[in-house]
Design a protein around this motif. Structure first.
Motif, PDB file in Angstrom:
ATOM      1  N   LEU A   1      -3.152   3.261  -5.836  1.00  0.00           N
ATOM      2  CA  LEU A   1      -3.510   4.670  -5.935  1.00  0.00           C
ATOM      3  C   LEU A   1      -3.524   5.333  -4.568  1.00  0.00           C
ATOM      4  O   LEU A   1      -3.099   6.476  -4.417  1.00  0.00           O
ATOM      5  CB  LEU A   1      -4.877   4.823  -6.605  1.00  0.00           C
ATOM      6  N   ASP A   2      -4.010   4.611  -3.589  1.00  0.00           N
ATOM      7  CA  ASP A   2      -4.111   5.170  -2.238  1.00  0.00           C
ATOM      8  C   ASP A   2      -4.138   4.031  -1.234  1.00  0.00           C
ATOM      9  O   ASP A   2      -4.619   2.939  -1.534  1.00  0.00           O
ATOM     10  CB  ASP A   2      -5.389   6.010  -2.111  1.00  0.00           C
ATOM     11  N   GLY A   3      -3.606   4.277  -0.037  1.00  0.00           N
ATOM     12  CA  GLY A   3      -3.604   3.260   1.002  1.00  0.00           C
ATOM     13  C   GLY A   3      -2.244   2.612   1.182  1.00  0.00           C
ATOM     14  O   GLY A   3      -1.271   2.964   0.512  1.00  0.00           O
ATOM     15  N   VAL A   4      -2.188   1.662   2.100  1.00  0.00           N
ATOM     16  CA  VAL A   4      -0.947   0.970   2.455  1.00  0.00           C
ATOM     17  C   VAL A   4      -1.198  -0.531   2.438  1.00  0.00           C
ATOM     18  O   VAL A   4      -2.234  -1.004   2.904  1.00  0.00           O
ATOM     19  CB  VAL A   4      -0.459   1.387   3.864  1.00  0.00           C
TER      20      VAL A   4
ATOM     21  N   VAL B   1       0.253 -10.391  -0.048  1.00  0.00           N
ATOM     22  CA  VAL B   1       0.049  -8.949   0.063  1.00  0.00           C
ATOM     23  C   VAL B   1      -1.319  -8.691   0.689  1.00  0.00           C
ATOM     24  O   VAL B   1      -2.333  -9.199   0.200  1.00  0.00           O
ATOM     25  CB  VAL B   1       0.154  -8.257  -1.306  1.00  0.00           C
ATOM     26  N   THR B   2      -1.325  -7.910   1.767  1.00  0.00           N
ATOM     27  CA  THR B   2      -2.547  -7.651   2.535  1.00  0.00           C
ATOM     28  C   THR B   2      -2.695  -6.157   2.764  1.00  0.00           C
ATOM     29  O   THR B   2      -1.709  -5.468   3.043  1.00  0.00           O
ATOM     30  CB  THR B   2      -2.490  -8.371   3.896  1.00  0.00           C
ATOM     31  N   THR B   3      -3.907  -5.647   2.684  1.00  0.00           N
ATOM     32  CA  THR B   3      -4.138  -4.229   2.938  1.00  0.00           C
ATOM     33  C   THR B   3      -4.006  -3.937   4.437  1.00  0.00           C
ATOM     34  O   THR B   3      -4.438  -4.717   5.272  1.00  0.00           O
ATOM     35  CB  THR B   3      -5.531  -3.789   2.469  1.00  0.00           C
ATOM     36  N   CYS B   4      -3.403  -2.794   4.751  1.00  0.00           N
ATOM     37  CA  CYS B   4      -3.272  -2.355   6.148  1.00  0.00           C
ATOM     38  C   CYS B   4      -4.381  -1.393   6.540  1.00  0.00           C
ATOM     39  O   CYS B   4      -4.454  -0.919   7.667  1.00  0.00           O
ATOM     40  CB  CYS B   4      -1.921  -1.674   6.357  1.00  0.00           C
ATOM     41  N   GLY B   5      -5.227  -1.082   5.624  1.00  0.00           N
ATOM     42  CA  GLY B   5      -6.361  -0.187   5.819  1.00  0.00           C
ATOM     43  C   GLY B   5      -7.090  -0.149   4.492  1.00  0.00           C
ATOM     44  O   GLY B   5      -6.758  -0.906   3.573  1.00  0.00           O
TER      45      GLY B   5
END
Length: 239
Positions: free
Chosen positions: A65-68, A107-111
């Motif tokens: 939904l939101d983020g990278v 898969v890892t969140t960048c923020g």
């Protein structure tokens, strides 16, 4: 667990963002988009959270939904190779959901990121019931394969500096925030990751990036890269 709770105004947190038209959610019609967004539970993730691990046997899908987030894979010499970047509006993990095979990437969140976690069963059932969603998912998978193929073809016979310029140009156009004549990539991308995307060694990428900074094409900051002039970067990358 769905984390939605009413805010001070008594309203539920929003479920829609300004997704790019090229993304899965941005390209779906309202009815199909709402059907997809009704699946699973919404979750928030902090920066640097691993959402999926390469080779693990999980089959859930994340609707960003939101983020990278970034997808990486281990090379034979035990380095993490950056394969792709995904942003709000994209699907993550759909390959394992479709074929039931182990995860092909970590898969890892960048923020900070927000996503809906959907079970394989619900995801596949949704595609069976809604042909528009099934078609959009298939188009998304094909588009990712085309990008990977074009990436290989574009790099044939190019020097490392040109390859780096092409990588930065593609990331800026796909995931950057436009700012005048340039764009800002507001998520952290390391030089080792740029090296794997460019097919070059880290020292070579370091030298090429320094050259782009010295000519005023790019500037780097904390957890961000600014493309000062996209037209100039384009001329370096493709002429």
């Amino acid at each position: 667990m769905d984390d939605r709770v009413p805010g001070r105004s008594g309203r539920w947190p929003r479920e829609e963002w300004a997704w790019p038209s090229a993304s899965l959610l941005g390209g779906l019609g309202r009815a199909s988009r709402e059907r997809l967004l009704a699946l699973g539970a919404r979750a928030r993730y902090p920066a640097d959270r691993v959402l999926m691990r390469e080779s693990e046997r999980t089959t859930f899908v994340l609707v960003l939904l939101d983020g990278v987030v970034k997808a990486t894979a281990r090379t034979q010499d035990h380095r993490d190779a950056l394969l792709a970047v995904r942003m709000g509006g994209d699907l993550v993990g759909e390959l394992a959901a479709v074929d039931g095979q182990p995860r092909s990437a970590t898969v890892t969140t960048c923020g900070a990121a927000v996503a809906r976690m959907v079970t394989r069963e619900d995801f596949l059932d949704c595609m069976r019931r809604d042909a528009r969603i099934a078609h959009a998912v298939n188009e998304s998978i094909v588009a990712k394969l085309r990008v990977a193929n074009n990436h290989r073809v574009d790099f044939t016979g190019c020097g490392a500096a040109t390859r780096l310029a092409r990588v930065l140009h593609q990331i800026a156009l796909s995931y950057g925030e436009r700012d005048g004549a340039g764009a800002v990539i507001r998520w952290p991308i390391t030089q080792p990751e740029l090296a794997t995307l460019s097919g070059a060694s880290e020292p070579t990428v370091h030298k090429a990036l320094r050259g782009l900074r010295e000519t005023g094409v790019v500037s780097t900051g904390y957890r961000s890269i600014r493309i000062e002039n996209l037209a100039l970067l384009n001329s370096i990358a493709f002429t």
